[in-house]
Design a protein around this motif. Structure first.
Motif, PDB file in Angstrom:
ATOM      1  N   ALA A  99       6.579  26.963   3.921  1.00 24.59           N
ATOM      2  CA  ALA A  99       5.664  26.851   5.063  1.00 24.59           C
ATOM      3  C   ALA A  99       4.550  25.856   4.749  1.00 24.59           C
ATOM      4  O   ALA A  99       4.154  25.053   5.599  1.00 24.59           O
ATOM      5  N   LEU A 100       4.059  25.897   3.520  1.00 24.82           N
ATOM      6  CA  LEU A 100       3.008  24.975   3.097  1.00 24.82           C
ATOM      7  C   LEU A 100       3.505  23.528   3.150  1.00 24.82           C
ATOM      8  O   LEU A 100       2.834  22.636   3.689  1.00 24.82           O
ATOM      9  N   LEU A 101       4.677  23.319   2.589  1.00 25.74           N
ATOM     10  CA  LEU A 101       5.253  21.972   2.566  1.00 25.74           C
ATOM     11  C   LEU A 101       5.389  21.443   3.994  1.00 25.74           C
ATOM     12  O   LEU A 101       5.010  20.312   4.305  1.00 25.74           O
ATOM     13  N   ARG A 102       5.900  22.301   4.863  1.00 26.51           N
ATOM     14  CA  ARG A 102       6.109  21.863   6.242  1.00 26.51           C
ATOM     15  C   ARG A 102       4.772  21.557   6.929  1.00 26.51           C
ATOM     16  O   ARG A 102       4.625  20.538   7.585  1.00 26.51           O
ATOM     17  N   ARG A 103       3.800  22.442   6.733  1.00 25.53           N
ATOM     18  CA  ARG A 103       2.518  22.253   7.413  1.00 25.53           C
ATOM     19  C   ARG A 103       1.834  20.969   6.933  1.00 25.53           C
ATOM     20  O   ARG A 103       1.369  20.155   7.731  1.00 25.53           O
ATOM     21  N   LEU A 104       1.812  20.773   5.606  1.00 27.83           N
ATOM     22  CA  LEU A 104       1.130  19.591   5.082  1.00 27.83           C
ATOM     23  C   LEU A 104       1.840  18.314   5.497  1.00 27.83           C
ATOM     24  O   LEU A 104       1.193  17.318   5.821  1.00 27.83           O
ATOM     25  N   CYS A 105       3.167  18.349   5.481  1.00 26.12           N
ATOM     26  CA  CYS A 105       3.889  17.130   5.847  1.00 26.12           C
ATOM     27  C   CYS A 105       3.683  16.809   7.318  1.00 26.12           C
ATOM     28  O   CYS A 105       3.580  15.650   7.699  1.00 26.12           O
ATOM     29  N   ARG A 106       3.602  17.846   8.155  1.00 26.83           N
ATOM     30  CA  ARG A 106       3.283  17.600   9.571  1.00 26.83           C
ATOM     31  C   ARG A 106       1.906  16.952   9.682  1.00 26.83           C
ATOM     32  O   ARG A 106       1.733  15.961  10.386  1.00 26.83           O
ATOM     33  N   GLN A 107       0.922  17.545   8.984  1.00 29.22           N
ATOM     34  CA  GLN A 107      -0.455  17.032   9.075  1.00 29.22           C
ATOM     35  C   GLN A 107      -0.554  15.591   8.583  1.00 29.22           C
ATOM     36  O   GLN A 107      -1.252  14.774   9.159  1.00 29.22           O
ATOM     37  N   HIS A 108       0.130  15.325   7.488  1.00 32.29           N
ATOM     38  CA  HIS A 108       0.033  13.984   6.891  1.00 32.29           C
ATOM     39  C   HIS A 108       1.070  13.021   7.468  1.00 32.29           C
ATOM     40  O   HIS A 108       1.180  11.902   7.034  1.00 32.29           O
ATOM     41  N   ARG A 109       1.874  13.525   8.402  1.00 27.67           N
ATOM     42  CA  ARG A 109       2.982  12.757   8.987  1.00 27.67           C
ATOM     43  C   ARG A 109       3.919  12.183   7.906  1.00 27.67           C
ATOM     44  O   ARG A 109       4.351  11.029   7.954  1.00 27.67           O
ATOM     45  N   THR A 110       4.190  13.020   6.929  1.00 28.69           N
ATOM     46  CA  THR A 110       5.100  12.625   5.855  1.00 28.69           C
ATOM     47  C   THR A 110       6.508  13.097   6.215  1.00 28.69           C
ATOM     48  O   THR A 110       6.681  14.253   6.597  1.00 28.69           O
ATOM     49  N   ALA A 111       7.467  12.203   6.111  1.00 30.14           N
ATOM     50  CA  ALA A 111       8.859  12.606   6.335  1.00 30.14           C
ATOM     51  C   ALA A 111       9.361  13.352   5.102  1.00 30.14           C
ATOM     52  O   ALA A 111       8.885  13.112   3.991  1.00 30.14           O
ATOM     53  N   VAL A 112      10.301  14.261   5.307  1.00 27.96           N
ATOM     54  CA  VAL A 112      10.815  15.039   4.185  1.00 27.96           C
ATOM     55  C   VAL A 112      12.339  15.069   4.234  1.00 27.96           C
ATOM     56  O   VAL A 112      12.932  15.302   5.287  1.00 27.96           O
ATOM     57  N   MET A 113      12.939  14.822   3.080  1.00 22.21           N
ATOM     58  CA  MET A 113      14.363  15.116   2.931  1.00 22.21           C
ATOM     59  C   MET A 113      14.407  16.410   2.120  1.00 22.21           C
ATOM     60  O   MET A 113      14.051  16.416   0.941  1.00 22.21           O
ATOM     61  N   LEU A 114      14.776  17.498   2.769  1.00 23.53           N
ATOM     62  CA  LEU A 114      14.702  18.814   2.149  1.00 23.53           C
ATOM     63  C   LEU A 114      16.106  19.305   1.785  1.00 23.53           C
ATOM     64  O   LEU A 114      16.894  19.661   2.654  1.00 23.53           O
ATOM     65  N   VAL A 115      16.393  19.262   0.488  1.00 22.37           N
ATOM     66  CA  VAL A 115      17.693  19.716   0.008  1.00 22.37           C
ATOM     67  C   VAL A 115      17.595  21.208  -0.298  1.00 22.37           C
ATOM     68  O   VAL A 115      16.695  21.629  -1.025  1.00 22.37           O
ATOM     69  N   THR A 116      18.489  22.001   0.258  1.00 20.41           N
ATOM     70  CA  THR A 116      18.452  23.431  -0.031  1.00 20.41           C
ATOM     71  C   THR A 116      19.805  24.070   0.246  1.00 20.41           C
ATOM     72  O   THR A 116      20.615  23.550   1.010  1.00 20.41           O
ATOM     73  N   HIS A 117      20.038  25.204  -0.414  1.00 17.62           N
ATOM     74  CA  HIS A 117      21.229  25.997  -0.120  1.00 17.62           C
ATOM     75  C   HIS A 117      20.955  26.989   0.998  1.00 17.62           C
ATOM     76  O   HIS A 117      21.843  27.633   1.492  1.00 17.62           O
ATOM     77  N   ASP A 118      19.674  27.115   1.328  1.00 23.33           N
ATOM     78  CA  ASP A 118      19.246  28.225   2.153  1.00 23.33           C
ATOM     79  C   ASP A 118      19.213  27.828   3.633  1.00 23.33           C
ATOM     80  O   ASP A 118      18.302  27.140   4.083  1.00 23.33           O
ATOM     81  N   MET A 119      20.215  28.279   4.389  1.00 22.43           N
ATOM     82  CA  MET A 119      20.274  27.913   5.804  1.00 22.43           C
ATOM     83  C   MET A 119      19.091  28.482   6.566  1.00 22.43           C
ATOM     84  O   MET A 119      18.657  27.911   7.566  1.00 22.43           O
ATOM     85  N   GLY A 120      18.562  29.607   6.098  1.00 22.99           N
ATOM     86  CA  GLY A 120      17.388  30.188   6.746  1.00 22.99           C
ATOM     87  C   GLY A 120      16.211  29.228   6.660  1.00 22.99           C
ATOM     88  O   GLY A 120      15.493  29.003   7.640  1.00 22.99           O
ATOM     89  N   VAL A 121      16.028  28.619   5.481  1.00 23.16           N
ATOM     90  CA  VAL A 121      14.945  27.649   5.276  1.00 23.16           C
ATOM     91  C   VAL A 121      15.142  26.447   6.196  1.00 23.16           C
ATOM     92  O   VAL A 121      14.211  25.962   6.841  1.00 23.16           O
ATOM     93  N   ILE A 122      16.385  25.992   6.279  1.00 20.99           N
ATOM     94  CA  ILE A 122      16.682  24.848   7.149  1.00 20.99           C
ATOM     95  C   ILE A 122      16.334  25.184   8.598  1.00 20.99           C
ATOM     96  O   ILE A 122      15.660  24.417   9.288  1.00 20.99           O
TER      97      ILE A 122
END
Ligand SMILES: Nc1ncnc2c1ncn2[C@@H]1O[C@H](COP(=O)(O)OP(=O)(O)OP(=O)(O)O)[C@@H](O)[C@H]1O
Ligand code: SF4
Ligand SMILES: [Mg+2]
Length: 342
Positions: free
Chosen positions: A208-231
């Protein structure tokens, strides 16, 4: 047939921030060359979160490593291109890539200790990174480091800034890593399983922190995960990888609610989705092939309950499949006309 080759779901329409086109990564070995990434293409828009999923060994980390110029030899880019804001970064020298790393593209790994130096305080590391990349005085950098530690939720940052990484818990360390990733205001963060090593209770907070900060800073993210819930919670779009290829890509809601590719349908079967209309496979039988034994045609065909003759012989490219795009012959216009598809 005019098949769209590049991921064209970039809603903004303008130049994507990152454009990976037909990327091929290979590992020469004594028994021949292994092709680990085979024609991987996708875009990420500014400020967008692209989730990347797929079984272990699908090529998710290699894709991230290739983008940020950290492929470990003998791994090498054997074809395709990686464009950052239109600039071909796969051709940059080691020195130019080092300058870009941290400044324009930052990386967050599974284990926070990979990114932190145990011999320096977190403040020294934040300040050092900022002084390397930004025109700041040491005093201004320290002030910014304090503000960032506060922003990522480190309690009592004025004291904690002078502590060493081992003095933080795993979750707090990953918060420090997020601060470190953001400190030079990069345009893109590649986060490779950023919470897998953490306690389950703090995983959601960190995401949640990563998402919030990246939204605020307008940073794009490539988020690799096994967790479909996170996606489902975090990503704007999802790329599904299988055996070194992107087999489906599209808006997260569509990929989760109505996956088109038989492999994605199987993956989604692993998480309960409320109100889903798609018939879900309980499980995908078999295992992903090793790199030295990738079957001809569609690499998924030995495991696919929908496979037909063409799947054994010809390799599908990404084809429009409802609201997503899927590398699957079920979506070839001829098959659709014959009642294939979904
Ligand atoms: N140094 C290497 N030599 C040979 N093959 C390699 C090397 N590094 C990675 N590979 C192969 O490349 C493929 C993709 O690896 P990658 O690490 O990208 O998978 P991944 O999708 O990140 O998996 P995981 O979910 O387990 O992290 C795998 O088949 C792996 O065995
Ligand atoms: S191309 Fe054929 S084998 Fe591959 S996923 Fe589609 S139906 Fe299954
Ligand atoms: Mg990996």
């Amino acid at each position: 047939m005019n098949v769209p080759q590049i991921d064209q779901m970039n809603a903004g329409g303008g130049l994507p921030l990152l454009s990976v086109r037909r990327l091929r990564v290979e590992f020469p070995s004594r028994r021949g060359t292994l092709l680990a990434l085979d024609d991987v293409s996708f875009d990420i828009a500014r400020g967008e979160v692209l989730g990347v999923v797929g079984e272990s060994g699908a090529g998710k980390s290699l894709t991230g490593a290739a983008i940020i110029g950290l492929l470990e030899p003998p791994g090498r880019i054997a074809g395709g291109e990686i464009l950052l804001d239109g600039e071909a970064i796969h051709e940059l020298s080691g020195e130019a890539m080092r300058r870009l790393r941290g400044r324009r593209i930052a990386m967050i790994f599974q284990d926070p200790l990979t990114s932190l130096n145990p011999l320096y305080t977190v403040g020294e590391q934040l300040v050092e990174t900022m002084l390397t990349h930004l025109e700041l005085t040491p005093a201004a950098a320290r002030e910014r480091a304090l503000a960032l530690l506060d922003e990522v939720g480190i309690p009592a940052p004025a004291q904690r800034i002078d502590h060493y990484p081992h003095q933080f818990s795993g979750g707090m360390r990953q918060r420090v890593v997020i601060a470190l990733a953001l400190c030079a205001e990069p345009e893109l963060i590649i986060a490779d399983e950023p919470t897998t090593a953490l306690d389950v209770s703090v995983q959601a907070q960190i995401i949640a922190l990563l998402r919030r900060l990246c939204r605020q800073h307008r940073t794009a993210v490539m988020l690799v995960t096994h967790d479909m819930g996170v996606i489902a919670e975090t990503a704007d779009r999802v790329a599904v990888m299988y055996a070194g290829r992107v087999v489906e890509i599209g808006p997260v809601d569509e990929v989760v609610r109505a996956p088109a590719h038989p492999y994605t349908r199987g993956l989604m079967g692993a998480i309960p989705v409320l109100g889903a209309e798609v018939e879900r496979l309980v499980q995908i039988d078999g295992a992903m092939p090793r790199l030295d034994a990738i079957p001809p045609g569609c690499a998924f065909h030995p495991r696919c309950t929908a496979a037909f003759a063409r799947c054994h012989a010809e390799r599908p490219e990404l084809l429009p499949a409802g609201a997503t795009r899927a590398a699957c012959w079920l979506y070839a216009p001829a098959e659709m006309a014959e009642g294939g598809g979904r």
